[in-house]
Design an enzyme around this catalytic site. Structure first.
Site, PDB file in Angstrom:
ATOM      1  N   GLY A   1      -6.611   0.225   7.234  1.00 23.40           N
ATOM      2  CA  GLY A   1      -7.480   1.387   7.075  1.00 23.40           C
ATOM      3  C   GLY A   1      -8.891   0.955   6.713  1.00 23.40           C
ATOM      4  O   GLY A   1      -9.386  -0.060   7.211  1.00 23.40           O
TER       5      GLY A   1
ATOM      6  N   ARG B   1       0.842  -1.195   0.000  1.00 25.80           N
ATOM      7  CA  ARG B   1       0.000   0.000   0.000  1.00 25.80           C
ATOM      8  C   ARG B   1       0.880   1.249   0.000  1.00 25.80           C
ATOM      9  O   ARG B   1       1.729   1.415   0.875  1.00 25.80           O
ATOM     10  CB  ARG B   1      -0.883  -0.016   1.241  1.00 25.80           C
TER      11      ARG B   1
ATOM     12  N   GLN C   1      -6.232  -1.746  11.679  1.00 23.66           N
ATOM     13  CA  GLN C   1      -5.851  -0.326  11.626  1.00 23.66           C
ATOM     14  C   GLN C   1      -4.925  -0.060  10.437  1.00 23.66           C
ATOM     15  O   GLN C   1      -5.089   0.929   9.717  1.00 23.66           O
ATOM     16  CB  GLN C   1      -5.151   0.055  12.943  1.00 23.66           C
TER      17      GLN C   1
ATOM     18  N   GLU D   1     -13.254 -21.390  27.268  1.00 23.56           N
ATOM     19  CA  GLU D   1     -12.383 -22.251  28.079  1.00 23.56           C
ATOM     20  C   GLU D   1     -11.690 -21.485  29.210  1.00 23.56           C
ATOM     21  O   GLU D   1     -10.490 -21.586  29.415  1.00 23.56           O
ATOM     22  CB  GLU D   1     -11.338 -22.947  27.190  1.00 23.56           C
TER      23      GLU D   1
END
Lengths: 382, 262
Positions: free
Chosen positions: A342, A271, A339, A366
């Site tokens: 995005g 990205r 996060q 559990e």
């Protein structure tokens, strides 16, 4: 000191990783979306030996150590929480109690079927009114001649209402001890027994492709031979089962954290914003560094707990620590991973949101994180 | 039915490869090593034939210490035993050198059928299978897509230039596996544990009667002069335009006048 896995453990990691990437990854999003349990995929997982991993070959198991078991669950969870849940619950909760506490006859009857992955078995402990306070369960078993009559209900029972569910282990109050405390006994109840109903629970936030059941026992009559181990052993059996189960949940947290981290790292490197991959920005890079560090710690802690168990040494404290830590690490890693993605991290098209949802169970199932802290604090003398 | 599978260990197909500093070799970094995918088809086919006709499956590889891992994986899939020709000269040999080594090793073994991959995904010479068959003087059928063994013969469907061919060969024969032959099984947990106990024999060149001078870099018939990285892919170009119609028109123009493809 030796941190190397042995050759077989490495091969198990490779085999399960390859299977999970090729067979589970392509269909996991759709099964999750449709909230669909796949008996076919479960059978395929059985074929490569994901059920009965710590069970003797005599009963159709793979006779592996606990480190190998953790690695296998970790590798499935790295791809999908739901399938890891089917495997972890199948081994620790379905197969485990029968293998460790069952009579020779019970083991011969059920284990080969369960170890093949052709059938599943549930472990009925939690009740609508008894979660963390497992001692407060209200399901009862009353002796009637050579039989026992079970009444009550159970909730959130994994693997217990699928088309291939063969039966459940149910813990019931079977009397009162001399000290006035309730006595518990576990019974093996097969599907099709009169008065026993298992209903799939839907609309889950997480583990949507795993089978979760609500169980109803309405005057269910079972013979004495359905008792798991001995009358009155139920509470001890439950505690021991949960100790082992914690290792599986730890492995699920570790694998899930690894999977979410890899997705985030891959995304961050591709990205581009402000003219460079976002992995070059310290705000993102430091998050990923924290993830890598915490996953490393989680792995070492979990493998050590498994190693202790393999060495037949006390592992209860470490199992609790590993369950708690691995779950929480996955929570932090999945949060970072979303996060870093995005807006895309909020879309189903990117699997990272599934990891984020699937993680939450690990803080609860559990033994909640709070219960784990109680267990640990008791072990350290608080 | 004694089946031998020729198996090569290669770097993971997803490994990042780059020429070494001197340009004469290729570095795969610390990439994972795997069974050459085409050889995996050969292993699977061997196991299926054995399931049907009985006998045994032997995995034969020429390589270094690490190649034993690939053999173990094939044993975990269900093969019966492994043989590794481990000698420094192996890794420095060209395709023909490797074929000589494998053929010499095969001469010390009993076999009815030899299966290999059509190509190794690292060197990609497509050479070793047919060369081994030639050196042994046995028939070779390349690129098989279907295999049936019957009465001392093997019937194959193989990919041909613009279609497929049905070929019969007398045993013993060597077949090389094409993608599409089968879907290899996964090693199971129990298979992995059983593989631990299966025999894996290591042989030196002397054991198979090969003199070190006849293989290795000095005997190579092909010499690699240089490895070069793939050219960088040029950046894509965005077609400009205010509306969809305008963009489409500009795209058509570019395809016609610049790319000259329409």
């Amino acid at each position: 000191m030796d941190y190397d896995l042995n050759r077989e453990q490495e091969m198990i990691r490779d085999a399960v990783r390859s299977f999970a990437e090729k067979k589970i990854a392509p269909i996991a999003p759709e099964l999750d979306e449709n909230e669909e349990f796949s008996a076919d995929l479960t059978r395929q997982m059985g074929e490569i030996g994901l059920f009965g991993m710590f069970v003797s070959e005599k009963y159709g198991g793979q006779q592996l150590d606990y480190v190998s078991y953790a690695i296998a669950v970790e590798e499935v969870a790295r791809i999908d929480g739901s399938q890891a849940a089917t495997v972890a619950a199948g081994n620790s909760l379905g197969i485990g109690p029968i293998y460790y506490f069952g009579s020779e006859e019970q083991k011969k009857k059920y284990l080969p079927k369960l170890c093949s992955g052709q059938y599943l078995w549930g472990f009925g402990l939690t009740e609508p009114e008894a979660g963390s306070d497992a001692g407060g369960s209200q399901t009862t078993a009353v002796q009637d001649g050579d039989d026992w009559i079970i009444n009550g209900s159970k909730i959130f029972i994994t693997n217990a209402a699928s088309d291939i569910s063969l039966g459940v282990t149910v813990q019931a109050k079977s009397g009162t001890r001399q000290n006035g405390k309730p006595e518990y006994t576990c019974f093996l109840v097969e599907h099709g027994t009169k008065g026993f109903t298992a209903r799939p629970m839907k609309k889950k936030m997480m583990w949507r492709a795993s089978n979760t059941a609500e169980l109803f026992f309405d005057g269910v009559r079972v013979p004495k031979s359905a008792i798991l181990g001995n009358q009155g052993d139920g509470f001890r059996q439950m505690l021991q089962t949960l100790d082992g189960g914690r290792l599986s949940i730890g492995a699920m947290g570790l694998g899930g954290a690894q999977g979410a981290y890899e997705l985030a790292l891959k995304y961050a490197r591709s990205r581009k914003q402000f003219g460079q991959p976002i992995s070059k920005f310290q705000a993102i890079a430091f998050k990923l560094a924290d993830c890598a560090m915490e996953i490393e710690c989680a792995r070492n802690l979990l493998y050590k707990a498994c190693w202790l168990r393999d060495k037949k040494r006390a592992f209860e404290k470490e199992a609790s620590m590993a369950k708690l830590y691995c779950s929480e690490v996955m929570g932090r890693v999945a949060n970072h991973a979303v996060q870093i993605h995005g807006g895309y991290g909020l879309m189903k098209e990117y699997s990272v949101e599934r990891f984020y949802r699937d993680q939450k169970l690990l803080d609860i199932g559990e033994g909640t994180s709070e219960i784990q802290r109680i267990v640990i604090s008791r072990h350290i003398g608080c | 039915m004694e089946i031998v599978v020729l198996l090569k260990q290669v770097a993971d197909t997803e490994a990042r490869v780059a020429p070494t500093a001197d340009g004469l070799g290729v570095s795969t970094g610390d990439a994972k090593k795997i069974i050459n995918p085409y050889d995996e088809f050969a292993v699977e086919e061997a196991l299926r034939i054995k399931q049907q006709l009985g006998g045994s499956v032997t995995i034969l590889s020429a390589g270094d210490d690490k190649a034993a891992e690939a053999i173990r994986t094939a044993l975990a899939m269900g093969a019966d035993k492994g043989v590794l020709v481990n000698d420094p000269a192996v890794m420095a040999s060209d395709g023909l050198g490797r074929a000589k080594i494998l053929a010499a090793a095969l001469k010390t073994m009993a076999f009815d059928l030899v299966l290999a991959g059509l190509r190794a995904v690292d060197d990609d010479s497509h050479l070793v299978g047919p060369a081994v068959a030639e050196l042994l003087g046995i028939p070779h059928v390349g690129g098989v897509l279907e295999v049936t063994v019957e009465n001392g013969s093997v019937f194959c469907l193989r990919a041909a230039d613009s279609g497929q061919a049905r070929v019969k060969a007398m045993l013993p024969a060597l077949l090389s596996a094409q993608k599409g032959l089968n879907t290899p099984r996964y090693a199971s947990m129990i298979g992995i544990m059983q593989a631990k106990k299966k025999p894996l024999q290591t042989l030196s060149l002397a054991d198979i009667g090969i003199s070190p001078d006849s293989v290795g870099p000095n005997a190579a018939k092909t010499i690699t002069k240089a490895f070069m990285p793939l050219p960088q892919r040029a950046a894509g170009r965005m077609i400009e335009g205010g509306t969809a119609q305008e963009k489409a028109a500009n795209l058509a123009k570019a395809l016609k006048n610049e790319a000259k493809v329409i």
